[in-house]
Design an enzyme around this catalytic site. Structure first.
Site, PDB file in Angstrom:
ATOM      1  N   GLY A   1       0.865  -1.184   0.000  1.00  0.00           N
ATOM      2  CA  GLY A   1       0.000   0.000   0.000  1.00  0.00           C
ATOM      3  C   GLY A   1       0.893   1.223   0.000  1.00  0.00           C
ATOM      4  O   GLY A   1       1.555   1.516   0.994  1.00  0.00           O
TER       5      GLY A   1
ATOM      6  N   ASP B   1       2.039  -1.417  -4.571  1.00  0.00           N
ATOM      7  CA  ASP B   1       0.633  -1.004  -4.637  1.00  0.00           C
ATOM      8  C   ASP B   1      -0.001  -1.647  -5.859  1.00  0.00           C
ATOM      9  O   ASP B   1       0.700  -2.097  -6.766  1.00  0.00           O
ATOM     10  CB  ASP B   1       0.538   0.523  -4.748  1.00  0.00           C
TER      11      ASP B   1
ATOM     12  N   ARG C   1      -0.746  10.928  20.317  1.00  0.00           N
ATOM     13  CA  ARG C   1      -1.751  11.996  20.257  1.00  0.00           C
ATOM     14  C   ARG C   1      -1.984  12.565  21.650  1.00  0.00           C
ATOM     15  O   ARG C   1      -1.988  13.770  21.859  1.00  0.00           O
ATOM     16  CB  ARG C   1      -3.059  11.436  19.684  1.00  0.00           C
TER      17      ARG C   1
ATOM     18  N   HIS D   1      -8.338  -0.056  19.187  1.00  0.00           N
ATOM     19  CA  HIS D   1      -8.090   1.196  18.471  1.00  0.00           C
ATOM     20  C   HIS D   1      -9.423   1.720  17.939  1.00  0.00           C
ATOM     21  O   HIS D   1      -9.726   1.646  16.760  1.00  0.00           O
ATOM     22  CB  HIS D   1      -7.112   0.928  17.318  1.00  0.00           C
TER      23      HIS D   1
HETATM   24  N1  APR Z   1      -2.895  -4.274  -2.859  1.00  0.00           N
HETATM   25  C1  APR Z   1      -2.007  -3.274  -2.661  1.00  0.00           C
HETATM   26  N2  APR Z   1      -2.367  -2.014  -2.405  1.00  0.00           N
HETATM   27  C2  APR Z   1      -3.678  -1.732  -2.372  1.00  0.00           C
HETATM   28  C3  APR Z   1      -4.667  -2.722  -2.570  1.00  0.00           C
HETATM   29  C4  APR Z   1      -4.215  -4.042  -2.818  1.00  0.00           C
HETATM   30  N3  APR Z   1      -5.077  -5.033  -3.033  1.00  0.00           N
HETATM   31  N4  APR Z   1      -5.885  -2.130  -2.456  1.00  0.00           N
HETATM   32  C5  APR Z   1      -5.666  -0.846  -2.205  1.00  0.00           C
HETATM   33  N5  APR Z   1      -4.352  -0.585  -2.157  1.00  0.00           N
HETATM   34  C6  APR Z   1      -3.665   0.674  -1.940  1.00  0.00           C
HETATM   35  C7  APR Z   1      -4.357   1.839  -2.619  1.00  0.00           C
HETATM   36  O1  APR Z   1      -4.106   1.845  -4.022  1.00  0.00           O
HETATM   37  C8  APR Z   1      -3.733   3.024  -1.903  1.00  0.00           C
HETATM   38  O2  APR Z   1      -2.591   3.511  -2.564  1.00  0.00           O
HETATM   39  O3  APR Z   1      -3.637   1.033  -0.589  1.00  0.00           O
HETATM   40  C9  APR Z   1      -3.323   2.418  -0.540  1.00  0.00           C
HETATM   41  C10 APR Z   1      -4.042   3.052   0.628  1.00  0.00           C
HETATM   42  O4  APR Z   1      -3.614   4.349   0.706  1.00  0.00           O
HETATM   43  P1  APR Z   1      -4.553   5.589   1.097  1.00  0.00           P
HETATM   44  O5  APR Z   1      -5.840   5.469   0.395  1.00  0.00           O
HETATM   45  O6  APR Z   1      -3.743   6.832   0.929  1.00  0.00           O
HETATM   46  O7  APR Z   1      -4.858   5.314   2.637  1.00  0.00           O
HETATM   47  P2  APR Z   1      -3.928   5.612   3.896  1.00  0.00           P
HETATM   48  O8  APR Z   1      -4.270   6.945   4.467  1.00  0.00           O
HETATM   49  O9  APR Z   1      -2.521   5.308   3.596  1.00  0.00           O
HETATM   50  O10 APR Z   1      -4.501   4.527   4.911  1.00  0.00           O
HETATM   51  C11 APR Z   1      -4.315   3.144   4.675  1.00  0.00           C
HETATM   52  O11 APR Z   1      -4.078   2.599   6.990  1.00  0.00           O
HETATM   53  O12 APR Z   1      -4.248   3.965   8.833  1.00  0.00           O
HETATM   54  C12 APR Z   1      -4.911   3.046   8.025  1.00  0.00           C
HETATM   55  O13 APR Z   1      -7.257   3.683   8.169  1.00  0.00           O
HETATM   56  C13 APR Z   1      -6.131   3.620   7.336  1.00  0.00           C
HETATM   57  O14 APR Z   1      -6.914   1.498   6.629  1.00  0.00           O
HETATM   58  C14 APR Z   1      -6.284   2.663   6.212  1.00  0.00           C
HETATM   59  C15 APR Z   1      -4.847   2.353   5.838  1.00  0.00           C
END
Ligand code: APR
Length: 310
Positions: free
Chosen positions: A8, A32, A150, A174
C-alpha cells in the site's frame, strides 16, 4: 542492509517509506495495485537520498516477487476512513484486501515480521494472524503508539512542556472505546491525575479518543498518515535494532488482562523476535471496567469478521 516491504503506497505507506529511508534503517520496497504510482514515489524518494547522504535503496513495484526476503512487512493497503464512516464500515473491504496481501507477502518472505496498520486495526491484525498462521510474536498491530502520541501531544500543548517530558499509555482497542490510562501517564513522573484538574484531563482523554476522527473531519478526503507512519517507523526500528522497546501495540491476547483469542492494545516489548513479551499492568476497578468496554467492542468486530467467513 535489512529489507522492509510496505504494502500500500498511499499516504501512510509512502510516508512510512519516507521516514524509514531518511533513517537509513533498511532498504524499502513500496508495493501497490496502482500502476506507476509506487514506482514514481519510490524514484522520487530515491532521488532525495543523495541530498541527505543516505544510501537507502527504495524500489516501487506492483509485483510481490520484489518483496522477496523482507525482514519486515508493513501492511497499509486498503481504503481509508472517510468522514461519517466508522472503522467497522471498513472491515469488509479491507479484510479482503489485506487477507490476500498477507498471503502473497508471506510466500515471498517466510521469515518476515508483519506490522499491520490497516483499519479496523485490531480485527485486521487478527485476520492477518489467522490467514498467515504465524505465531503472535510475528503479527503486530500499530495503534497504541499513535494513540499515545496523540495524547502526549495534547498534554504537552496544555501543560506547556516538552513532549519529551510526557509519557502516556493508551491501551485497549483502536476505536472510540480506547483506554487512556491517566494514572500511569505522567509529566516528568507526576501522574496526570495529579497535574491537571479533572475537567482538563477529561477533555484531553476525550480528544485523544476522537483523535483519528478529528483529522478525518479536517482532511475530508482521507485519514491521518504522518503520525501513524511515524509510529510504524518506531516499531520497525525497535525490531531491526532489537531494542526491547516497551510500547503499546495491538497483540493477540492469550490470557493477559483476562482476554483470549483477540487482538487488543497492551504494552509489549519489541525486539528482534517481534512482539517478545506482553507487559501486564495492575488495573484498578475503574480501569478494568474501561478495558472490558473496549474489549466488548473489539470482540464485536472480530465476530463480524468471522460472520463474513473471511
Ligand atoms: N494491494 C495493494 N495495495 C492496495 C490494494 C491491494 N489489493 N488495495 C488498495 N491498495 C492501496 C491503494 O491503491 C492506496 O494507494 O492502498 C493504498 C491506501 O492508501 P490511502 O488510500 O492513501 O490510505 P492511507 O491513508 O494510507 O490509509 C491506509 O491505513 O491507517 C490506516 O485507516 C487507514 O486502513 C487505512 C490504511
Amino acid at each position: 542492509m535489512k529489507k522492509i516491504s510496505i504494502i500500500g503506497a498511499g499516504n501512510t505507506g509512502a510516508t512510512t517509506a519516507h521516514w524509514l529511508a531518511e533513517r537509513e534503517l533498511a532498504d524499502v520496497v513500496l508495493l501497490d495495485v496502482v500502476e506507476g504510482m509506487p514506482q514514481g514515489k519510490s524514484l522520487d524518494l530515491l532521488e532525495a537520498m543523495p541530498i541527505i547522504g543516505k544510501d537507502t535503496h527504495v524500489l516501487g513495484t506492483n509485483n510481490y516477487e520484489d518483496t522477496n526476503n523482507s525482514d519486515i512487512i508493513i501492511i497499509t493497503a486498503g481504503i481509508a476512513r472517510k468522514p461519517g464512516m466508522s472503522r467497522e464500515d471498513l472491515l469488509k473491504t479491507n479484510a479482503g484486501i489485506v487477507g490476500k496481501a498477507a498471503l502473497e507477502t508471506l510466500k515471498h518472505s517466510p521469515n518476515a515480521i508483519f506490522i499491520v496498520l490497516t483499519n479496523p486495526l485490531d480485527t485486521i491484525a487478527y485476520l492477518t494472524l489467522k490467514k498467515t498462521g504465524l505465531p503472535r510474536e510475528r503479527v503486530i498491530g500499530q495503534a497504541g503508539i499513535l494513540d499515545s502520541a496523540r495524547m502526549r501531544a495534547f498534554v504537552a500543548l496544555e501543560a506547556g512542556v516538552s513532549v519529551e517530558n510526557v509519557q502516556c499509555y493508551v491501551l485497549g482497542g483502536h476505536g472510540d472505546e480506547m483506554v487512556p490510562l491517566t494514572r500511569h501517564s505522567n509529566i516528568a513522573g507526576i501522574p496526570l491525575r495529579d497535574y491537571f484538574p479533572a475537567d482538563k484531563l477529561n477533555a484531553i482523554v476525550e480528544r485523544t479518543r476522537k483523535g483519528g476522527g478529528e483529522i478525518v473531519g479536517l482532511l475530508k478526503t482521507g485519514s491521518a498518515f504522518y503520525a501513524p507512519a511515524m509510529a510504524c517507523t518506531q516499531m520497525a526500528e525497535a525490531i531491526l535494532k532489537d531494542k526491547k522497546l516497551i510500547v503499546p501495540c495491538a497483540t493477540l491476547m492469550q490470557g493477559e488482562y483476562g482476554l483470549h483469542d483477540m487482538y487488543f492494545g497492551a504494552p509489549v516489548m519489541l525486539g528482534a523476535g517481534g512482539m517478545e513479551k506482553v507487559v501486564e499492568y495492575e488495573l484498578d476497578a475503574d480501569e478494568k471496567a474501561l478495558f472490558e468496554k473496549s474489549a466488548a467492542s473489539v470482540r464485536e468486530s472480530h465476530e463480524a469478521l468471522k460472520s463474513l467467513g473471511l
